[in-house]
Design an enzyme around this catalytic site. Sequence first.
Site, PDB file in Angstrom:
ATOM      1  N   GLU A 154       9.273  58.643  -7.716  1.00  0.00           N
ATOM      2  CA  GLU A 154      10.226  58.288  -8.779  1.00  0.00           C
ATOM      3  C   GLU A 154      11.636  58.126  -8.227  1.00  0.00           C
ATOM      4  O   GLU A 154      12.570  57.922  -8.984  1.00  0.00           O
ATOM      5  CB  GLU A 154      10.223  59.394  -9.854  1.00  0.00           C
ATOM      6  CG  GLU A 154       8.869  59.635 -10.500  1.00  0.00           C
ATOM      7  CD  GLU A 154       8.218  58.350 -10.979  1.00  0.00           C
ATOM      8  OE1 GLU A 154       7.068  58.091 -10.585  1.00  0.00           O
ATOM      9  OE2 GLU A 154       8.885  57.582 -11.706  1.00  0.00           O
ATOM     10  N   ARG A 192      18.764  35.935   7.980  1.00  0.00           N
ATOM     11  CA  ARG A 192      18.806  34.475   8.148  1.00  0.00           C
ATOM     12  C   ARG A 192      20.229  33.936   8.082  1.00  0.00           C
ATOM     13  O   ARG A 192      20.489  32.812   8.483  1.00  0.00           O
ATOM     14  CB  ARG A 192      17.942  33.767   7.123  1.00  0.00           C
ATOM     15  CG  ARG A 192      18.433  33.850   5.703  1.00  0.00           C
ATOM     16  CD  ARG A 192      17.456  33.221   4.732  1.00  0.00           C
ATOM     17  NE  ARG A 192      17.452  31.782   4.779  1.00  0.00           N
ATOM     18  CZ  ARG A 192      18.314  31.005   4.119  1.00  0.00           C
ATOM     19  NH1 ARG A 192      19.291  31.556   3.403  1.00  0.00           N
ATOM     20  NH2 ARG A 192      18.228  29.695   4.186  1.00  0.00           N
ATOM     21  N   ASP A 220      22.280  26.576   0.747  1.00  0.00           N
ATOM     22  CA  ASP A 220      21.328  27.309  -0.091  1.00  0.00           C
ATOM     23  C   ASP A 220      21.722  27.211  -1.564  1.00  0.00           C
ATOM     24  O   ASP A 220      22.902  27.234  -1.884  1.00  0.00           O
ATOM     25  CB  ASP A 220      21.388  28.810   0.255  1.00  0.00           C
ATOM     26  CG  ASP A 220      20.532  29.154   1.454  1.00  0.00           C
ATOM     27  OD1 ASP A 220      19.648  28.360   1.793  1.00  0.00           O
ATOM     28  OD2 ASP A 220      20.769  30.218   2.034  1.00  0.00           O
TER      29      ASP A 220
HETATM   30  C1  LIG Z   1      15.004  54.842  -5.681  1.00  0.00           C
HETATM   31  O1  LIG Z   1      14.237  54.988  -6.853  1.00  0.00           O
HETATM   32  C2  LIG Z   1      13.118  54.186  -6.985  1.00  0.00           C
HETATM   33  C3  LIG Z   1      12.286  54.421  -8.080  1.00  0.00           C
HETATM   34  C4  LIG Z   1      11.142  53.648  -8.256  1.00  0.00           C
HETATM   35  C5  LIG Z   1      10.815  52.653  -7.343  1.00  0.00           C
HETATM   36  C6  LIG Z   1      11.646  52.403  -6.259  1.00  0.00           C
HETATM   37  C7  LIG Z   1      11.322  51.297  -5.295  1.00  0.00           C
HETATM   38  O2  LIG Z   1      12.203  50.192  -5.528  1.00  0.00           O
HETATM   39  C8  LIG Z   1      11.793  49.296  -6.516  1.00  0.00           C
HETATM   40  O3  LIG Z   1      10.797  49.490  -7.162  1.00  0.00           O
HETATM   41  C9  LIG Z   1      12.645  48.117  -6.773  1.00  0.00           C
HETATM   42  C10 LIG Z   1      13.781  47.780  -6.071  1.00  0.00           C
HETATM   43  N1  LIG Z   1      14.250  46.643  -6.630  1.00  0.00           N
HETATM   44  N2  LIG Z   1      13.448  46.278  -7.664  1.00  0.00           N
HETATM   45  C11 LIG Z   1      12.458  47.186  -7.758  1.00  0.00           C
HETATM   46  C12 LIG Z   1      12.809  53.174  -6.058  1.00  0.00           C
END
Ligand SMILES: COc1cccc(COC(=O)c2cn[nH]c2)c1
Length: 247
Positions: free
Chosen positions: A116, A158, A173
């Site tokens: 989490e 890049r 881009d």
């Molecule tokens: C740091 O806390 C968390 C909690 C849950 C998942 C994650 C992993 O990152 C993503 O899921 C993510 C990153 N950009 N869009 C989605 C990190």
Amino acid sequence: MRVDVISIFPEYFAPLDVSLIGKARERGILDVRLHQLRDHAHDVHRTVDDTPYGGGPGMVMKPGPWGEAIDAVLASGPAEPPRMIVPTPSGVPFTQRLAMEYAAEPWLLFTPARYEGIDSRVMAEYGARMRVDEVSVGDYVLAGGEVAVLVMIEAVGRLLPGVLGNVNSAVDDSFAPGAMENLLEGPVYTKPPEWRGHEVPEILLSGHHGKIARWRRDQALRRTARNRPELLAALDPESLDKHDRRA
Ligand SMILES: COc1cccc(COC(=O)c2cn[nH]c2)c1
């Protein structure tokens, strides 16, 4: 540029050995160093997570191992600390503009989380002495931040001088600041001129660069209106000339 990544799955970063980024590393343009977070968890099970205070589902990554791992990275580099980037759904949007900002940095530290997330005291601890950015690569939840780090390293890498053969392709881009900023790329074509009954738009074979540029802008406007209407709303009306308003 030096890039450090701390993760419990360093093997996720094998793709950084190939293609564009792999070559940039071979050529010394990019110096990517991977670190195993569990090397900094000293109990017998090398535990890096625990249950959340306040209850709730899932597990939270413990501050101890992260603190020791980050300290080790900081101790191994120059006095000027890196920018720390924490991929999270709760972060600021990762955009081409942010990629360009990062491409100008000498040193980045990525701390992808699993579960989490990371105990918030880690960001507080390091936010006191360096830029700590919580960054989202999209509005969805991944199992961990490693894939988000791959996305950011590729988008930033890049842009580094010498990485892309054709320097114009980065400047041109879509989303790159400038005339076509905030417009999506239109359709692209290459040989043969006719394929399975599909012909390339005549204008592109005309050699008339002014008309070709106009056609491409119209196509970009149409695709943006269709796929990302909110980007059009953000466009400064001044940047739309009388032709555009007709499109
Ligand atoms: C740091 O806390 C968390 C909690 C849950 C998942 C994650 C992993 O990152 C993503 O899921 C993510 C990153 N950009 N869009 C989605 C990190």
